[in-house]
Design a protein around this motif. Structure first.
Motif, PDB file in Angstrom:
ATOM      1  N   ASP A  41       3.053   0.227   4.135  1.00 54.81           N
ATOM      2  CA  ASP A  41       1.901  -0.579   4.546  1.00 54.81           C
ATOM      3  C   ASP A  41       1.845  -1.821   3.664  1.00 54.81           C
ATOM      4  O   ASP A  41       1.884  -1.722   2.433  1.00 54.81           O
ATOM      5  CB  ASP A  41       0.604   0.211   4.394  1.00 54.81           C
ATOM      6  N   THR A  42       1.759  -2.995   4.286  1.00 52.64           N
ATOM      7  CA  THR A  42       1.713  -4.245   3.530  1.00 52.64           C
ATOM      8  C   THR A  42       0.642  -5.174   4.073  1.00 52.64           C
ATOM      9  O   THR A  42       0.248  -5.084   5.242  1.00 52.64           O
ATOM     10  CB  THR A  42       3.059  -5.002   3.569  1.00 52.64           C
ATOM     11  N   VAL A  43       0.182  -6.057   3.211  1.00 59.22           N
ATOM     12  CA  VAL A  43      -0.680  -7.176   3.590  1.00 59.22           C
ATOM     13  C   VAL A  43      -0.037  -8.409   2.969  1.00 59.22           C
ATOM     14  O   VAL A  43       0.140  -8.477   1.748  1.00 59.22           O
ATOM     15  CB  VAL A  43      -2.125  -7.017   3.075  1.00 59.22           C
ATOM     16  N   GLY A  91      -4.146 -17.396   5.910  1.00 59.79           N
ATOM     17  CA  GLY A  91      -3.863 -16.371   6.891  1.00 59.79           C
ATOM     18  C   GLY A  91      -3.376 -15.115   6.199  1.00 59.79           C
ATOM     19  O   GLY A  91      -2.913 -15.155   5.052  1.00 59.79           O
ATOM     20  N   LYS A  92      -3.521 -13.986   6.881  1.00 57.64           N
ATOM     21  CA  LYS A  92      -2.958 -12.747   6.352  1.00 57.64           C
ATOM     22  C   LYS A  92      -2.450 -11.904   7.510  1.00 57.64           C
ATOM     23  O   LYS A  92      -2.993 -11.943   8.613  1.00 57.64           O
ATOM     24  CB  LYS A  92      -3.942 -11.981   5.469  1.00 57.64           C
ATOM     25  N   LEU A  93      -1.387 -11.177   7.224  1.00 58.91           N
ATOM     26  CA  LEU A  93      -0.751 -10.316   8.205  1.00 58.91           C
ATOM     27  C   LEU A  93      -0.747  -8.901   7.629  1.00 58.91           C
ATOM     28  O   LEU A  93      -0.166  -8.668   6.568  1.00 58.91           O
ATOM     29  CB  LEU A  93       0.682 -10.795   8.469  1.00 58.91           C
ATOM     30  N   VAL A  94      -1.425  -8.001   8.311  1.00 57.80           N
ATOM     31  CA  VAL A  94      -1.473  -6.597   7.913  1.00 57.80           C
ATOM     32  C   VAL A  94      -0.464  -5.881   8.800  1.00 57.80           C
ATOM     33  O   VAL A  94      -0.640  -5.800  10.021  1.00 57.80           O
ATOM     34  CB  VAL A  94      -2.888  -6.009   8.105  1.00 57.80           C
ATOM     35  N   GLY A 142       0.832  -1.204   0.000  1.00 59.99           N
ATOM     36  CA  GLY A 142       0.000   0.000   0.000  1.00 59.99           C
ATOM     37  C   GLY A 142       0.862   1.248   0.000  1.00 59.99           C
ATOM     38  O   GLY A 142       1.816   1.356  -0.764  1.00 59.99           O
ATOM     39  N   ALA A 143       0.539   2.162   0.893  1.00 56.69           N
ATOM     40  CA  ALA A 143       1.226   3.445   0.963  1.00 56.69           C
ATOM     41  C   ALA A 143       2.702   3.261   1.298  1.00 56.69           C
ATOM     42  O   ALA A 143       3.067   2.449   2.140  1.00 56.69           O
ATOM     43  CB  ALA A 143       0.569   4.336   2.015  1.00 56.69           C
TER      44      ALA A 143
END
Length: 194
Positions: free
Chosen positions: A111-113, A126-129, A99-100
């Motif tokens: 910013d990552t996912v 699963g996901k990690l923000v 992201g940004a």
């Protein structure tokens, strides 16, 4: 069931370990939060993608070289690669969304996912923000995601950066019945749907 939660917590914490390698880089100094040239943002984005790809395919030796010198001084290459190799069968990284990207001098916050498949006994997505922190050393962007104490020192010494780009805590989600549910290791009985 409690044992499954404990194992899931461990898997997610190991995955997050890569994203939160403790680095004491942010003490002292000041950064001005000015708009960086587009090439800085492009370079940071490329570094995050390259580092994720190295982690995804298990190039741990090369990944070690993306750490700042202060991290490499505290952890040997063998210890780093061995720790990551032990997690190899716990999850399989799938993709990253970037992201940004914010750059201020030799520091960047992204910013990552990150998405992964968590191995049995969970056998779920699963996901990690999470925000990734990078520092520029010798002309290269290096992973410098810090621990809470490091982040707090950084924010305290850089109030203008903290106001413009507040640090966000990471969020871990697992897929349950087709929906992303936030995983809270402290209160596993109280998931929040997202």
């Amino acid at each position: 069931m409690k044992s499954k939660r404990t194992i899931l917590s461990l898997i997610l914490l190991v995955a997050a370990f890569v994203c939160f390698l403790p680095v004491n880089l942010f003490a002292g100094g000041s950064l001005s939060a000015v708009a960086p040239p587009p090439s800085d943002q492009t370079d940071v984005r490329s570094a995050v993608e390259r580092i994720f790809d190295q982690l995804k395919v298990g190039k741990y030796e090369a990944l070690y070289d993306t750490l700042p010198s202060s991290s490499r001084a505290r952890m040997s290459r063998d210890r780093f690669t061995s720790a990551l190799q032990k997690t190899r069968n716990l999850y399989q990284l799938d993709r990253i969304e970037i992201g940004a990207v914010r750059v201020s001098g030799d520091l960047a916050v992204v910013d990552t996912v990150m998405y992964a498949h968590i191995a049995p006994p969970f056998n779920t997505e699963g996901k990690l923000v999470v925000q990734q922190y990078l520092v520029r050393e010798d002309g290269s962007w290096r992973v410098a995601t810090g621990d809470r104490a490091t982040i707090d020192r950084f924010l305290k010494s850089n109030p203008s950066f903290a106001r413009k780009f507040p640090i966000k805590r990471p969020h871990v989600f697992v897929k349950r019945d087709g929906k992303w549910v936030e995983f809270n290791a402290r209160r596993p009985g109280a998931p929040q749907q997202k």
